[in-house]
Design a protein around this motif. Structure first.
Motif, PDB file in Angstrom:
ATOM      1  N   ASN A  39       0.843  -1.185   0.000  1.00  0.00           N
ATOM      2  CA  ASN A  39       0.000   0.000   0.000  1.00  0.00           C
ATOM      3  C   ASN A  39       0.878   1.234   0.000  1.00  0.00           C
ATOM      4  OD1 ASN A  39       0.691   0.746   2.714  1.00  0.00           O
ATOM      5  ND2 ASN A  39      -0.626  -0.912   3.408  1.00  0.00           N
ATOM      6  N   ALA A  40       0.269   2.395  -0.254  1.00  0.00           N
ATOM      7  CA  ALA A  40       1.030   3.627  -0.445  1.00  0.00           C
ATOM      8  C   ALA A  40       1.761   4.083   0.817  1.00  0.00           C
ATOM      9  CB  ALA A  40       0.099   4.721  -0.942  1.00  0.00           C
ATOM     10  N   ALA A  41       1.312   3.690   2.002  1.00  0.00           N
ATOM     11  CA  ALA A  41       1.915   4.162   3.246  1.00  0.00           C
ATOM     12  C   ALA A  41       2.960   3.199   3.790  1.00  0.00           C
ATOM     13  CB  ALA A  41       0.816   4.365   4.291  1.00  0.00           C
ATOM     14  N   SER A  42       3.441   2.289   2.981  1.00  0.00           N
ATOM     15  CA  SER A  42       4.349   1.258   3.477  1.00  0.00           C
ATOM     16  C   SER A  42       5.793   1.733   3.568  1.00  0.00           C
ATOM     17  CB  SER A  42       4.274   0.028   2.577  1.00  0.00           C
ATOM     18  OG  SER A  42       4.891   0.296   1.341  1.00  0.00           O
ATOM     19  N   VAL A  43       6.592   0.953   4.287  1.00  0.00           N
ATOM     20  CA  VAL A  43       8.034   1.132   4.336  1.00  0.00           C
ATOM     21  C   VAL A  43       8.566   0.729   2.959  1.00  0.00           C
ATOM     22  CG1 VAL A  43      10.140   0.291   5.430  1.00  0.00           C
ATOM     23  CG2 VAL A  43       8.067   0.618   6.796  1.00  0.00           C
ATOM     24  N   VAL A  44       9.567   1.448   2.457  1.00  0.00           N
ATOM     25  CA  VAL A  44      10.086   1.199   1.109  1.00  0.00           C
ATOM     26  C   VAL A  44      11.552   0.792   1.179  1.00  0.00           C
ATOM     27  CG1 VAL A  44      10.523   2.280  -1.127  1.00  0.00           C
ATOM     28  CG2 VAL A  44       8.444   2.833   0.134  1.00  0.00           C
ATOM     29  N   VAL A  45      11.924  -0.208   0.379  1.00  0.00           N
ATOM     30  CA  VAL A  45      13.297  -0.683   0.261  1.00  0.00           C
ATOM     31  C   VAL A  45      13.714  -0.528  -1.193  1.00  0.00           C
ATOM     32  CG1 VAL A  45      14.839  -2.663   0.496  1.00  0.00           C
ATOM     33  CG2 VAL A  45      12.934  -2.385   2.089  1.00  0.00           C
ATOM     34  N   ASN A  46      14.656   0.364  -1.464  1.00  0.00           N
ATOM     35  CA  ASN A  46      15.129   0.597  -2.828  1.00  0.00           C
ATOM     36  C   ASN A  46      13.967   0.858  -3.788  1.00  0.00           C
ATOM     37  OD1 ASN A  46      17.140   0.942  -4.750  1.00  0.00           O
ATOM     38  ND2 ASN A  46      17.215  -1.237  -5.250  1.00  0.00           N
TER      39      ASN A  46
END
Length: 138
Positions: A39-46
């Motif tokens: 979802n748009a509010a998630s933690v992002v990795v690379n």
């Protein structure tokens, strides 16, 4: 689909006993064969939402099932020697610990792990992993 959910739930429960180790590297490439949507509010990795890192990866140490347990924490179980991984997102990498039932002669069966994820032009997520034994010299 139900068996996959059961397997992921079992994986999340299995991964609880890894100790904090030291660091070094050894690279293992592992392509992802499935993923869940994020979802748009998630933690992002690379640039990849952490929820999309969930799936099945194949590499030198067998098949690994990776689950997202909340926030930036991922847990996994892999087929080699009943291996387990607990890791957290740290910027554009995922760092944590691994442990398993047996290790190479002269080593403890645990250590540190670092995962780097990337997405190719075909939208396939790949994992590049580095690991070390906890008792390896620096």
């Amino acid at each position: 689909m139900q068996s996959t959910r059961v397997l992921f739930a079992a994986t999340a429960l299995l991964v609880v006993s890894c100790k904090q180790p030291t660091s070094a590297t050894n690279t293992v490439a592992a392509p992802q064969t499935s993923a869940a949507s994020g979802n748009a509010a998630s933690v992002v990795v690379n640039g990849i939402p952490v929820e999309q890192l969930v799936g099945v990866y194949n590499g030198d140490w067998g098949t690994m099932h990776l689950v997202h347990v909340g926030g930036g924490e991922l847990r996994g179980a892999y087929s080699h020697s009943n291996g387990r991984v607990v890791a957290r997102v740290d910027g554009d990498v995922v760092r944590g610990t691994w442990c398993q039932d047996e290790a190479a002669e002269g080593h403890r069966p645990n250590g540190s792990v670092e995962f780097r994820f990337s997405r190719n032009a075909a939208n396939v997520i790949a994992l590049d992993g580095r690991w070390t034994y906890a008792d390896a010299p620096d």
